[in-house]
Scaffold this motif. Sequence first.
Motif, PDB file in Angstrom:
ATOM      1  N   PRO A 100       0.807  -1.220   0.000  1.00 33.22           N
ATOM      2  CA  PRO A 100       0.000   0.000   0.000  1.00 33.22           C
ATOM      3  C   PRO A 100       0.843   1.274   0.000  1.00 33.22           C
ATOM      4  O   PRO A 100       0.440   2.288  -0.579  1.00 33.22           O
ATOM      5  CB  PRO A 100      -0.846  -0.090   1.265  1.00 33.22           C
ATOM      6  N   LEU A 101       2.017   1.229   0.623  1.00 30.97           N
ATOM      7  CA  LEU A 101       2.893   2.390   0.607  1.00 30.97           C
ATOM      8  C   LEU A 101       3.369   2.687  -0.814  1.00 30.97           C
ATOM      9  O   LEU A 101       3.386   3.838  -1.245  1.00 30.97           O
ATOM     10  CB  LEU A 101       4.086   2.164   1.531  1.00 30.97           C
ATOM     11  N   ALA A 102       3.713   1.641  -1.546  1.00 30.92           N
ATOM     12  CA  ALA A 102       4.146   1.821  -2.934  1.00 30.92           C
ATOM     13  C   ALA A 102       3.025   2.372  -3.793  1.00 30.92           C
ATOM     14  O   ALA A 102       3.250   3.217  -4.664  1.00 30.92           O
ATOM     15  CB  ALA A 102       4.642   0.501  -3.503  1.00 30.92           C
ATOM     16  N   SER A 103       1.795   1.939  -3.547  1.00 27.68           N
ATOM     17  CA  SER A 103       0.675   2.455  -4.343  1.00 27.68           C
ATOM     18  C   SER A 103       0.388   3.920  -4.030  1.00 27.68           C
ATOM     19  O   SER A 103      -0.033   4.670  -4.901  1.00 27.68           O
ATOM     20  CB  SER A 103      -0.573   1.615  -4.112  1.00 27.68           C
ATOM     21  N   GLU A 104       0.622   4.318  -2.795  1.00 27.15           N
ATOM     22  CA  GLU A 104       0.417   5.726  -2.438  1.00 27.15           C
ATOM     23  C   GLU A 104       1.497   6.628  -3.022  1.00 27.15           C
ATOM     24  O   GLU A 104       1.234   7.755  -3.409  1.00 27.15           O
ATOM     25  CB  GLU A 104       0.405   5.887  -0.918  1.00 27.15           C
ATOM     26  N   VAL A 144       3.934  -0.557 -10.484  1.00 26.19           N
ATOM     27  CA  VAL A 144       4.694  -0.497  -9.227  1.00 26.19           C
ATOM     28  C   VAL A 144       4.150  -1.499  -8.222  1.00 26.19           C
ATOM     29  O   VAL A 144       4.917  -2.234  -7.588  1.00 26.19           O
ATOM     30  CB  VAL A 144       4.669   0.937  -8.656  1.00 26.19           C
ATOM     31  N   VAL A 145       2.837  -1.555  -8.077  1.00 28.33           N
ATOM     32  CA  VAL A 145       2.244  -2.498  -7.125  1.00 28.33           C
ATOM     33  C   VAL A 145       2.521  -3.932  -7.560  1.00 28.33           C
ATOM     34  O   VAL A 145       2.817  -4.797  -6.735  1.00 28.33           O
ATOM     35  CB  VAL A 145       0.730  -2.240  -6.976  1.00 28.33           C
TER      36      VAL A 145
END
Length: 60
Positions: A21-25, A35-36
């Motif tokens: 979730p950090l990568a998606s944000e 990226v996800v």
Amino acid sequence: MLLTALGGVGLTTVGAQLLTPLASELAEPVRRGRVVGAVASGSLIGILLSRTCSAGVPST
């Protein structure tokens, strides 16, 4: 000492679930899927490699 080790294991095992979730944000909306996918596949490859390597560890 065991309690400290178990606390460290508990803190580090959560990291893989928080990275997706950090990568998606942090990713741009256009590149979010790529990226996800890269983060999730890297996590899965790491899990599979660790299971493969652990098969070579002798048990008592």
